[in-house]
Each structure stands twice: as C-alpha cells, then as structure tokens.
Design a protein around this motif. Sequence first.
Motif, PDB file in Angstrom:
ATOM      1  N   CYS A 105      28.658  58.457  35.272  1.00 44.45           N
ATOM      2  CA  CYS A 105      27.336  58.459  34.612  1.00 44.45           C
ATOM      3  C   CYS A 105      27.522  58.331  33.098  1.00 44.45           C
ATOM      4  O   CYS A 105      26.802  57.581  32.437  1.00 44.45           O
ATOM      5  N   ALA A 106      28.486  59.066  32.569  1.00 45.25           N
ATOM      6  CA  ALA A 106      28.725  59.037  31.117  1.00 45.25           C
ATOM      7  C   ALA A 106      29.189  57.648  30.676  1.00 45.25           C
ATOM      8  O   ALA A 106      28.806  57.169  29.609  1.00 45.25           O
ATOM      9  N   LEU A 107      29.991  56.999  31.503  1.00 40.95           N
ATOM     10  CA  LEU A 107      30.467  55.651  31.144  1.00 40.95           C
ATOM     11  C   LEU A 107      29.299  54.670  31.091  1.00 40.95           C
ATOM     12  O   LEU A 107      29.305  53.721  30.309  1.00 40.95           O
ATOM     13  N   HIS A 108      28.305  54.888  31.947  1.00 40.22           N
ATOM     14  CA  HIS A 108      27.125  54.016  31.932  1.00 40.22           C
ATOM     15  C   HIS A 108      26.200  54.347  30.765  1.00 40.22           C
ATOM     16  O   HIS A 108      25.379  53.530  30.381  1.00 40.22           O
ATOM     17  N   GLY A 109      26.340  55.572  30.260  1.00 37.56           N
ATOM     18  CA  GLY A 109      25.560  55.952  29.089  1.00 37.56           C
ATOM     19  C   GLY A 109      24.109  56.251  29.377  1.00 37.56           C
ATOM     20  O   GLY A 109      23.385  56.725  28.525  1.00 37.56           O
ATOM     21  N   SER A 110      23.666  55.959  30.583  1.00 42.17           N
ATOM     22  CA  SER A 110      22.278  56.260  30.950  1.00 42.17           C
ATOM     23  C   SER A 110      22.216  56.365  32.458  1.00 42.17           C
ATOM     24  O   SER A 110      23.199  56.635  33.109  1.00 42.17           O
TER      25      SER A 110
END
Lengths: 303, 244
Positions: A105-110
């Motif tokens: 989730c953090a890698l997608h930023g959203s």
Amino acid sequence: MSEQAIHLRRVCVTYGSRHRTVPALRDVDLDIAEGEAVALLGPNGAGKTTLMHVLLGILSPASGLARVAGHSPRRAVTAGEVGAMLQSTGLMRQINVGELVRLVCALHGSGPDADRLLNEVGLTDLARRRATRLSGGQQQRLKLALALTGQPRLLLLDEPTAALDPQARQAFWASLRQRMAGGATVVFTTHLLAEAQAFASRVVVIRAGSVIADGSVAALVARLPSAEVSFIPEKADEARVAALRSAAGVVSVASQGGRLILTTTDVDATLAAVYASGARPRDVRIIRPSLEDAINDLIDQES
Amino acid sequence: MIRYALTDAVCLIRSMYFLIFSVVFSAAFYVMFTAVADQGNGDPGYSTAYMVAMAVSGSFFGALTGAGIRLGIERGDGWTRQILLTPLTPARYLAAKSLTAWLAALPAILVVFGLGTALNDVSLPIGRWIAVAGICWTGSLVFVTMGILIGLLSSGDAVQFVALGVFFPLAMLGGLWFPTDTYPAALRSFDAVLPTTAIRELGTSLALHTSGGVARWVVILAAWALLTAAGAVGLASRVTRTTR
C-alpha cells in the motif's frame, strides 16, 4: 486512462537463443476496452502466460506494438494502472501478512487501506502470520490483496483461482465483480472453463501462440451447431429408428446402454419427431454444447 | 524506496541466519580470541585491532546477507517479480536492497565495538570512535556492491554457496580472523590487494593512531567498489528474471 485498456498489434515473442528460437506469440492482435472481462483460454503452452508477461512488461516483444492503459506496459505497471497475479511469483520472507499488505500500500502511495484489503480477501485473522507460512490458497488470497492495492484500473490474473477451494473461489469472483462494477477491466487465464463462462464477457482462445478465436461465450458456443437429444425408448424397432434418422435436423443416431442418442442441429424439431415416432421416450435429456466443447472443437480444427 | 528498505531491514533482522553469522559469530569470535583466550601475546593494541577486524568481518557478512543472499533468494522465490508488479521500479528495488544491505552492516560494528569497550577496556576519544566506525561502515559499501553483484549472478539456494565462497577467502586472506603474518607466503601475497585488508588496515591505523599507507588502501577500496558496482550495473537487467 484511455478507452482502450489493452492494444496489441502484430506482437511476436520468441524464446531461445539466436541459433534456435521457439515462437511463443505470433502476430497477436488484441484490443480490450475498459470495463471488459476477458478470459484467455487455451491448452498448456499456448502462450497465455507469455501474453500476460508482455502486458506487464516482463517480456518485451521481438516485434509489434504493446500498449497498456495508453502507456508502454512497464510504465503502466509503475504508474499503478495495473494489478496482477502471476503463477511465477512468491512472497517476501520473514514478513507478516499485515506488514506485507501495508508495505505494498505504501509503495502505491494511495489506494485502500491495508485493513480493508485484508478483510476483503478474508485474511484479517491471519494478519500476524508470516506470509510464507500461509497455505497455498491463503497465499493466493494474499496475492489478490496485493494485486488490488492501489485500486488498479486493469487486473491481469494468470490462473488466479488455481489453489482456491470452492468457497474462496466464490469470494474471489465476488471481489472481482465489485471491481468490475467500479469500472475495472479484468483479463484472466484459467483452465476452469465454467469460471470463464460465468465471469467473462468475452473469450480469447490462444493456440500455439496465435489467437484462434475471439468473441462472446455465446458466439463461441454457437459455432457448434449440434446438440444431443437422448432418451430410453419403450419401443425402438428398426422402422422407428430409421424414421428418426431421417427426421429434421438429425445428423446421426446411436444406441448406448439402452439409450438412443440423436445428434441434431435442431433440438425442437428432433424432439417433435421423437414424440411423433411412437417410441414412447423416457428420461429425455438434451445436452447442448458447452464452452469446453467449443474450445476443444476449435483446437481440434486448428490441429 | 526508503520504506521498502526499512521494512526489508526489519525482516532481515528477524532472520536467524543473519543474526548468527553476522552479529553473534563476530561477537563470539571477538570475545573468544581476546577476553577468553588472549592471542595478543602482550600486544597492547591487539584487542583494539581485533575489534576492528571482527567488526569488518561482521559487517561484511551482514552486507552480503542483506544484499546478495537475500536478493538471490528473492529472485529464486519469485518475490522480486511480485514486488516489481508494484510502482517500485527495478532500479529503485536494487537501490532499496543496497540500502538494506548497508544498514545490515551496522549491527555487527556496533556490537563488537560495544564489546571492545565493555570487556577489553578499549578506550578512544569519541571522535575517533565515530571515525573508526565510519570507516568500517563506509568501507562496507564495497561489500554491498559485491553482494548485489552476487545476488544478480546467482539465485535460489546457489546464492548462499556463492556468497560463502566469496566471504570465507576474502575474510581469511584479508586477516579478519587470524593475523596474515602466520600464513604461508603464497597466501600472504593476496592480502595487499583485498578490500577486507584495506578496511581493516584503515580502521586499525586510525584506532591505534598509526600511519599505514592510507592512500593506497583507499585506492584499493575504490577500485573494488567501482569494479563490483560496474558488474552489478551491467547485470541489473537480470533483476526482472526469475528462476521460477
């Protein structure tokens, strides 16, 4: 994202060295519009997974053009437009299920929060378990959660339900239906043709690296004109069988274990003929061709 | 990228393999050869020099595990392919692995330096402690690039054999475990060009406040770093390949 989720033109992929190459995809043309649910079907080694790899930028075509969500495949992936489940992926070691979903989730930023995703794939209770210690089916559900992270507009799923039990499979397709309702495009491969029939609005059949059929399930099944009408006759003398053989639509008549099996192109006319023949039919069964029959027929024809 | 590296580092710390071979072994060797059985023969600088050597040894293995072994295993497991289905690009993934590996080099340095102070009364001015630790940690960057190269060259179970095949000779011939002057001349001739010797010599000469051909060791370290980094960059496209 453009209206076209996938656009392939004359895509060729070859494996092997310069001296000995094996074609994996041959001049594949494919356009998939936003919101479609497309099943890629075909025998093992047909090129389905290779096609998925091209769409994800893992493989570059030897020739041809591949565009995904209006970008090059790799750019579409890094832009978060694409979520994918592949057969050839594994999970990170020494990480808990919850931590892993939060990381992605953090890698997608959203995108949706990790807890909601875990709940959606039924892994909330296993959030503290090491990802690599999950069962095969649970790992598959975790991979679905990772694929759904970032709310991608296009989902590419390579045999996504292979390790799932029937209940998990139902939940899986329910999740995807939700995504479809939100406008997502879904492209999946499967050997479970009932799933393709139930979920896909369109079927693309691949054999030996080439697209040999592309259309709706109904259109593919309609390619097979014949159905089977079978029954147990109380009276089945030669004259009655001969009359049925010449009835409208009947292609052939066979007898098996006391049943008469009529292959016909016109079920209604054949049924009328059966009742008119005086054979006094019992246990009448009508078997219409399935998607599996249509695919097998297509592959046989191409062979 | 930072978030990935930090999570990866936490996972690495949970690995018994990393903890035992990088931290516990270095600490145990240091304690055994200084506090339990003093091998220094009355040399007042021995426990300080061996402290630096074991810190380099531990940081070497930490960086190799964090970069090479973990990268190779992830390529073999298919995790690399999975994570590259996210917005993380191959270049950022490799950068994150490098950062993880560099962080993984630190615990052994800190633990062994702590033991040097606690058990052997190694005493340095605070600025020199920081400088010696800085040399060991900065020097370990060469082990990071070496690890990335190994992780790209091999994958799956094979990567551990390759990493150990690099670690043992470089650690031993670089005088990290035993003084090289006890080795036969043929073996001794290698140590003058090894990165392990270079970091050990740089750290020791600073800790003991002796002069020891700093420029030469820096050149050797830089050469190793450039060569291994160039090799890793050359093989970087392999990161998208998986053995599954």
